[in-house]
Design a protein around this motif. Sequence first.
Motif, short mmCIF file in Angstrom:
data_model
loop_
_atom_site.label_atom_id
_atom_site.label_comp_id
_atom_site.label_asym_id
_atom_site.label_seq_id
_atom_site.Cartn_x
_atom_site.Cartn_y
_atom_site.Cartn_z
N ARG A 120 0.94 -1.07 0.23
CA ARG A 120 -0.07 0.00 0.12
C ARG A 120 1.03 1.09 -0.06
N GLU A 122 1.69 5.06 0.98
CA GLU A 122 1.46 5.83 2.34
C GLU A 122 0.14 6.19 2.62
N ASP A 123 -0.64 6.80 1.84
CA ASP A 123 -2.18 7.16 1.89
C ASP A 123 -2.96 6.04 1.90
N GLY A 124 -2.56 4.60 1.95
CA GLY A 124 -3.19 3.54 2.13
C GLY A 124 -3.97 3.06 0.92
N ARG A 158 7.04 2.54 -1.29
CA ARG A 158 7.46 4.10 -1.64
C ARG A 158 8.03 3.87 -3.13
#
Length: 166
Positions: A120, A122-124, A158
């Motif tokens: 996922r 970082e924002d999900g 990332r």
Amino acid sequence: MLGQVDRIVQERLRHLLQELVERLSLATSEAVSLRRLTQDGRTLLTVAWYHPDPEVREATGRVVSAPGSVEDSGMWRPVVGGRVVRYHMPAGSLPEQASAAQAVLLARYPLRAIMGAPVRAEDGVLLGGVALIRFARDAPFSDADERILIAFAHQVSRLLALVELD
């Protein structure tokens, strides 16, 4: 020049992800597959794949690396649904979720265990998934294996978010 920069970044990014997948494979003695969802969420593309045995790597690479629709993603379906999954199969059996292409591969190289985890951003947002695949050794994956896979998924998230898909 900007096009050249983008091309170099993408090449190096894919090379780095391949190297990280190889390191996870060698550290765990298992095959590893890292896949990315297309923007429309309908297709899984293999970004990096590795098996420590060159013969198995070559024979299985084409099937493992083939793009697949999420609808027909077999064992990847729950992972792209956002769940960590573990399967341990008795000798000679196939997972119920195996796609037709996976079934052909597994007839030649019997799968004993597989564990997948979602990757996922970082924002999900779900980007794809990573899997440890055990062909030879008859042992289920452990909680420690799961922690390693989840940590790896987090670390590569990332980078995977930056991969441009063709």
